[in-house]
Design an enzyme around this catalytic site. Sequence first.
Site, PDB file in Angstrom:
ATOM      1  N   ASP A  16      24.729   1.511   1.161  1.00 39.96           N
ATOM      2  CA  ASP A  16      24.051   0.504   1.997  1.00 39.96           C
ATOM      3  C   ASP A  16      24.691   0.364   3.360  1.00 39.96           C
ATOM      4  O   ASP A  16      24.018   0.395   4.390  1.00 39.96           O
ATOM      5  CB  ASP A  16      24.089  -0.888   1.339  1.00 39.96           C
ATOM      6  CG  ASP A  16      23.335  -0.934   0.029  1.00 39.96           C
ATOM      7  OD1 ASP A  16      22.584   0.023  -0.261  1.00 39.96           O
ATOM      8  OD2 ASP A  16      23.515  -1.914  -0.713  1.00 39.96           O
ATOM      9  N   ARG A  96      34.198 -14.208   0.285  1.00 37.86           N
ATOM     10  CA  ARG A  96      33.264 -14.134   1.424  1.00 37.86           C
ATOM     11  C   ARG A  96      33.751 -14.846   2.679  1.00 37.86           C
ATOM     12  O   ARG A  96      33.669 -14.293   3.776  1.00 37.86           O
ATOM     13  CB  ARG A  96      31.878 -14.639   1.032  1.00 37.86           C
ATOM     14  CG  ARG A  96      31.205 -13.825  -0.076  1.00 37.86           C
ATOM     15  CD  ARG A  96      31.184 -12.367   0.222  1.00 37.86           C
ATOM     16  NE  ARG A  96      30.549 -11.591  -0.845  1.00 37.86           N
ATOM     17  CZ  ARG A  96      30.594 -10.267  -0.932  1.00 37.86           C
ATOM     18  NH1 ARG A  96      31.233  -9.557  -0.025  1.00 37.86           N
ATOM     19  NH2 ARG A  96      30.000  -9.642  -1.923  1.00 37.86           N
ATOM     20  N   ASP A 125      25.520 -14.400  -1.461  1.00 39.30           N
ATOM     21  CA  ASP A 125      26.525 -13.933  -0.504  1.00 39.30           C
ATOM     22  C   ASP A 125      26.051 -13.975   0.946  1.00 39.30           C
ATOM     23  O   ASP A 125      26.809 -14.312   1.845  1.00 39.30           O
ATOM     24  CB  ASP A 125      26.990 -12.527  -0.892  1.00 39.30           C
ATOM     25  CG  ASP A 125      27.826 -12.555  -2.157  1.00 39.30           C
ATOM     26  OD1 ASP A 125      28.564 -13.545  -2.338  1.00 39.30           O
ATOM     27  OD2 ASP A 125      27.740 -11.615  -2.956  1.00 39.30           O
ATOM     28  N   SER A 176      24.411  -4.187 -10.387  1.00 42.64           N
ATOM     29  CA  SER A 176      24.916  -4.556  -9.074  1.00 42.64           C
ATOM     30  C   SER A 176      26.272  -5.231  -9.283  1.00 42.64           C
ATOM     31  O   SER A 176      26.388  -6.170 -10.062  1.00 42.64           O
ATOM     32  CB  SER A 176      23.926  -5.507  -8.400  1.00 42.64           C
ATOM     33  OG  SER A 176      24.592  -6.215  -7.378  1.00 42.64           O
TER      34      SER A 176
HETATM   35  N1  ARG Z   1      26.929 -14.585  -8.787  1.00 42.55           N
HETATM   36  C1  ARG Z   1      28.200 -14.396  -8.192  1.00 42.55           C
HETATM   37  C2  ARG Z   1      28.326 -15.219  -6.950  1.00 42.55           C
HETATM   38  O1  ARG Z   1      27.340 -15.587  -6.384  1.00 42.55           O
HETATM   39  C3  ARG Z   1      28.517 -12.950  -7.945  1.00 42.55           C
HETATM   40  C4  ARG Z   1      27.686 -12.230  -6.924  1.00 42.55           C
HETATM   41  C5  ARG Z   1      28.231 -10.844  -6.788  1.00 42.55           C
HETATM   42  N2  ARG Z   1      27.426  -9.888  -6.132  1.00 42.55           N
HETATM   43  C6  ARG Z   1      26.965  -8.787  -6.725  1.00 42.55           C
HETATM   44  N3  ARG Z   1      26.436  -7.873  -6.004  1.00 42.55           N
HETATM   45  N4  ARG Z   1      27.063  -8.597  -7.997  1.00 42.55           N
HETATM   46  O2  ARG Z   1      29.411 -15.516  -6.518  1.00 42.55           O
END
Ligand code: ARG
Length: 403
Positions: A16, A96, A125, A176
């Site tokens: 990506d 993040r 995110d 993912s």
């Molecule tokens: N659900 C979790 C959060 O919002 C993890 C997100 C992680 N991203 C991914 N691409 N799996 O913090």
Amino acid sequence: MASNKKIVLAYSGGLDTSVAIRWLQKQYDAEIVTLTIDLGANADLEESRSRALEIGAIRADVVDLREEFITEYVWPALQAGALYEGVYPLATALGRPLIAKHLIRIAQEEGAFAIAHGCTGKGNDQVRFDVSAAALAPDLKVLAPAREWGMGRDEEIEYAKREDIPLKLASPSAYSTDENLWGRSVEAGSLEDPWFEPPEDAYVWTSSIKNAPEQQEYIEIEFDKGVPIGLNGKPVAPLLLVQTIHDLASRHGIGRIDHIENRLVGIKSREIYEAPAATVLNLAQKSLESMVLTKDQARFKERMASEYADLVYNGLWFSAHRIDLDAYVRSTQQFVSGTVRLRLLKGSVDVVGRKSELALYQHELATYDTGDTFDHKSSEGFINIYGLPTRTQARIQGKGIER
Ligand code: ARG
């Protein structure tokens, strides 16, 4: 050569964000600076740097932020007891704002007009990046190319071929994922059916219960003011401490979490986490608190922990509210020093002992044996609690604060 058309992109080295370098260049007629951040996921960082330059980045930074991540983000969340919806130690969510902060730092160095990231439009995110940037640098634009271009994986690969973008394609993952030293997040694919038991291949770090050692293992973690500082009687620096506990707990199959989660974008999703070190350390920290906090502190802090977790989850790290909550947490943590003994076995971790010089637990008061100093008559009227000869109450009366 001061171009005012620069974009700083968070670059993982994957498909990506590799496509994003070229796409942003063309779409915005801009120069691209990439930033690859080491938060403890084992990607090949130097390789990412050279790939970014090869694709056309004018500057490709690689920074190791593991230490900063632990001491400035993970420890405060640990001290707060922040577990989203009671279970998720927030690994991705804590990472993040730190990434955003460093993207912004470079954007300011370069005079860039925007930062960019590879998040899609469906997750939390993207919001965390947007909100962090809005707090720290409201004039910067935040671009999310993957949200705009609408390409699927196959189209991205097509685009990369057409554009001569060098790729190192991992075999397409069924899920993912996102990972850093505090945890690994896994979603999508077959996991989208909440009734379906996560297959073993969803887990990469932790042993299955079947493969975990038959033999239990004991560890002792030492805390100073709510922060872990030692293991098995020796002082250990933050990064090594997290890594060592990660290895031990992973081997014993500890830290697998299967959760139906309320995302901030308004949907429920099935999330799998592996958080071996976070699971052990959260349990240990909380167990030490049970020795040293008064009942009222413990009760109130519990409510605060869920507030703190929501705040982190919702991307509000850089907020006045977080600073206020941190001040409260810090005040509670001044007593959270001592040692916790834990047993690791077949997917579980249990506290089997705890001790602290600052404990409010007093054996003479708790005991049912001879030597009991508890005034049994005080039970006749519990309105008289201020008269109870406990150190808890001494603190209420303002005498015992340093104990
Ligand atoms: N659900 C979790 C959060 O919002 C993890 C997100 C992680 N991203 C991914 N691409 N799996 O913090």
